[in-house]
Each structure stands twice: as C-alpha cells, then as structure tokens.
Scaffold this motif. Structure first.
Motif, short mmCIF file in Angstrom:
data_model
loop_
_atom_site.label_atom_id
_atom_site.label_comp_id
_atom_site.label_asym_id
_atom_site.label_seq_id
_atom_site.Cartn_x
_atom_site.Cartn_y
_atom_site.Cartn_z
N ILE A 32 17.01 -0.45 21.28
CA ILE A 32 16.65 -0.81 22.66
C ILE A 32 15.16 -0.57 22.93
N GLY A 33 14.45 -0.02 21.94
CA GLY A 33 13.03 0.17 22.14
C GLY A 33 12.33 0.38 20.81
N ALA A 34 11.05 0.02 20.77
CA ALA A 34 10.26 0.18 19.55
C ALA A 34 8.85 0.59 19.96
N VAL A 35 8.36 1.65 19.33
CA VAL A 35 7.07 2.22 19.74
C VAL A 35 6.16 2.34 18.53
N GLU A 36 4.90 2.03 18.73
CA GLU A 36 3.88 2.23 17.70
C GLU A 36 2.68 2.96 18.32
N ARG A 37 1.78 3.42 17.47
CA ARG A 37 0.62 4.14 17.99
C ARG A 37 -0.31 3.17 18.73
N THR A 38 -1.03 3.72 19.71
CA THR A 38 -2.01 2.92 20.45
C THR A 38 -3.03 2.37 19.44
N GLY A 39 -3.32 1.09 19.55
CA GLY A 39 -4.29 0.47 18.63
C GLY A 39 -3.63 -0.20 17.44
N SER A 40 -2.32 -0.02 17.27
CA SER A 40 -1.64 -0.67 16.15
C SER A 40 -1.75 -2.19 16.28
N PRO A 41 -2.01 -2.89 15.19
CA PRO A 41 -2.10 -4.36 15.27
C PRO A 41 -0.74 -5.00 15.55
N HIS A 42 0.33 -4.21 15.54
CA HIS A 42 1.68 -4.77 15.70
C HIS A 42 2.19 -4.70 17.14
N LEU A 43 1.39 -4.14 18.05
CA LEU A 43 1.84 -4.04 19.46
C LEU A 43 2.12 -5.44 20.00
N GLY A 44 3.22 -5.57 20.73
CA GLY A 44 3.57 -6.86 21.33
C GLY A 44 4.47 -7.71 20.45
N LYS A 45 4.52 -7.39 19.15
CA LYS A 45 5.40 -8.19 18.25
C LYS A 45 6.86 -7.82 18.49
N ASP A 46 7.77 -8.70 18.13
CA ASP A 46 9.20 -8.39 18.22
C ASP A 46 9.58 -7.52 17.01
N ALA A 47 10.24 -6.39 17.29
CA ALA A 47 10.54 -5.42 16.21
C ALA A 47 11.45 -6.03 15.14
#
Ligand code: NAD
Length: 270
Positions: A32-47
């Motif tokens: 139900i949720g996916a978290v990455e570190r701030t600055g990760s190039p993967h932010l916004g992608k579908d997990a």
C-alpha cells in the motif's frame, strides 16, 4: 481478516524490489506504500513497474509519515540510520516493523529496542528459513564440541556492492556459536586477521569476509578439530528467500503485543 497493508521502504533497492514482488505473490498481504530516500531517481515511479511485475498503482514517495499512518506494517531493508528513524515512526503508528537491515551498531539496536515498546518489531540479520535452521544446528554443534578440541571459524561471501562486513548473517551464526559455548560473542570474536597475529586464541570465534561478483550470500561455519573438520553451510541462490521470510514475519507479528522479536520466534525455532 482483511489483507495486511504493507509499506516497502527502500523500494528501489535490490531487496526492496524483491519485497514488492514477494508481497504481490503471497495471499493475505498487499503493497500500500513505497518509500525511497529524498533525491532518489526513482521517486514518482510505480513500485510494481520498477520491480518488473507491472503497474500496482503505488507511486514511490519520499515521505514515510502519511503512508505509515495508513499501514499495518513496514518492510525495511535499507540502512542503519534509516531503520532507526523508521522504527520511531512505526512506534508512533503502533504497527509492525520488519527490519532486515544489517550493520546496526549497539546504539542503533538500543534505539530499535526502545521503539519496540510500542511497535511489533521483527529484526534479523537473515530472514530465510534455511539460515535460521542453520543457526540452531550451529548452536547444537558448538555445545557438543568443546572449545578445547574444536575451533570455530565463519566464512562468508557476498556480492561486490555489499557495504558491511562481517555480514549480518555471519554475526547471527557467530551469536549462535557463542550461545552454544555459553559465552558472549563480544570479546571472543576475531573479525579479521592481518600481519603477525600470533597463534589462535583458544575459544575465539573467527570471521572471514569475501566480496565479489553477484553472490547473493554464502556462509560456512567450520568446526576445526585435530584430524577432522565439520562444515555447516548455507548458500542463498535468490533474494526471494529473504523477502518471503520478511512477509511471513509481518503476517506473524500482526496482532501480537509490541516487542522485539527474531526470525527464530517467527519460525518456531526458539
Ligand atoms: P540496496 O542498496 O540495493 O537497497 C537499499 C535501498 O534503501 C536503496 O534503494 C536506498 O536508496 C534505500 N534507502 C536508504 N536510505 C533510505 C531512506 N532513509 N528512506 C528510504 N529509502 C532509503 O541494498 P540491498 O542489497 O537491498 O540491502 C539492503 C539492506 O538489507 C542491507 O543492510 C543488507 O545487508 C540487508 N539484507 C538483509 C537480508 C536479511 O535477510 N536480513 C538479506 C539481504 C540483504
């Protein structure tokens, strides 16, 4: 009971992606949720898309608080400082926190233990059934074979990207050997050898770490006597064994009292 809603932190990592795939394949749990570190190039992608299973409509974000607030549990294979921070949030939300992160200091572990007053935390340097069974066998062997007669050495090999040594699993096996010998690992461990080290200290538990290629995780516990040698080994071929163990731990911890649990508790090997 409704499906357990899980958040994967470090969702773009090697284990994070494996966890997303594992949750997807196990009934009774969903991402139900996916978290990455701030600055990760993967932010916004579908997990799900990132993990290779197609769209699951869970976008990777960098703010854990809103997703922890609606979750039943968190699966965390990230880094020590992050896992300490996430344990605090899991305590605030009174949810399950499964921690596979290795390399934690004693200070980190004390903070995680404090968070376990309010969260159901399962922490283990290895989440696989095989390694936890191996730990039981190592404890038995160490108990049966006296320190005067058998020296214990632990050899591990991992992929070239691994950042901590000895591995969390090697330390878990070292703890099991020490428990069998009824001594503390701290003070009896020899983490590395170099130069003129002198003869082996009787009763010590030695570690050696190899790094290279794509090795998922190989561990051998060698009990070396005079004229004979016993080797107990585990070879991890696929990270899915750790991910499936982590999901199993989360399902097991749901509805339990707050506390700090191990994989041995989860697997009934305690
Ligand atoms: P990795 O580097 O591929 O993945 C870690 C991920 O965590 C990265 O994507 C990173 O960006 C993310 N991350 C770091 N800090 C973050 C934060 N504050 N918020 C959100 N995301 C954050 O590493 P990996 O190979 O997946 O291993 C991760 C950890 O799991 C290591 O400590 C490793 O030793 C451990 N591990 C444990 C087991 C076990 O069974 N216990 C098995 C395999 C790996």
């Amino acid at each position: 009971m409704s499906d357990m809603g899980l958040v994967v932190v470090g969702a773009a990592g090697r284990m994070g992606q494996t966890l997303v795939r594992a949750i997807h394949s196990i009934s009774g749990a969903r991402v139900i949720g996916a978290v990455e570190r701030t600055g990760s190039p993967h932010l916004g992608k579908d997990a799900g898309e990132l993990a290779g299973i197609g769209r699951i409509d869970v976008a990777i974000g960098d703010d854990p608080l809103p997703v922890f607030a609606k979750a039943d549990g968190v699966l965390d294979f990230t880094a020590p400082a992050s896992s300490v921070e996430f344990a605090g949030y899991a305590a605030q939300a009174h949810i399950v926190h499964v921690i596979g992160t290795t390399g934690c200091t004693a200070e980190d572990d004390a903070k995680i233990a404090a968070a376990a007053r309010h969260a159901m935390i399962v922490k283990s340097g290895n989440m696989s059934l095989g390694v936890n069974l191996l730990a039981v066998l190592v404890e038995q062997a160490a108990r049966a074979l006296a320190a005067d007669d058998f020296d214990i050495e632990i050899l591990e090999m991992h992929h070239k990207h691994k950042v901590d040594a000895p591995s969390g699993t090697a330390l878990l096996l070292g703890e099991a050997a020490a428990a069998g010998r009824e001594v503390a690992l701290a003070g009896n461990d020899v983490r590395s050898r170099d130069g003129h080290t002198g003869a082996r200290k009787p009763g010590s538990i030695g570690f050696a770490a190899l790094r290279g290629g794509s090795v998922v995780g190989d561990h051998s516990v060698i009990l070396a006597g005079t004229g004979e040698r016993i080797t107990l080994s585990h070879h991890a071929e696929d990270r899915a064994i750790f991910a499936r163990g982590a999901v199993r731990a989360a399902l097991w911890a749901r509805g339990r009292k707050p506390g700090l649990y191990s994989m041995r508790d989860v697997l009934g090997l305690s």
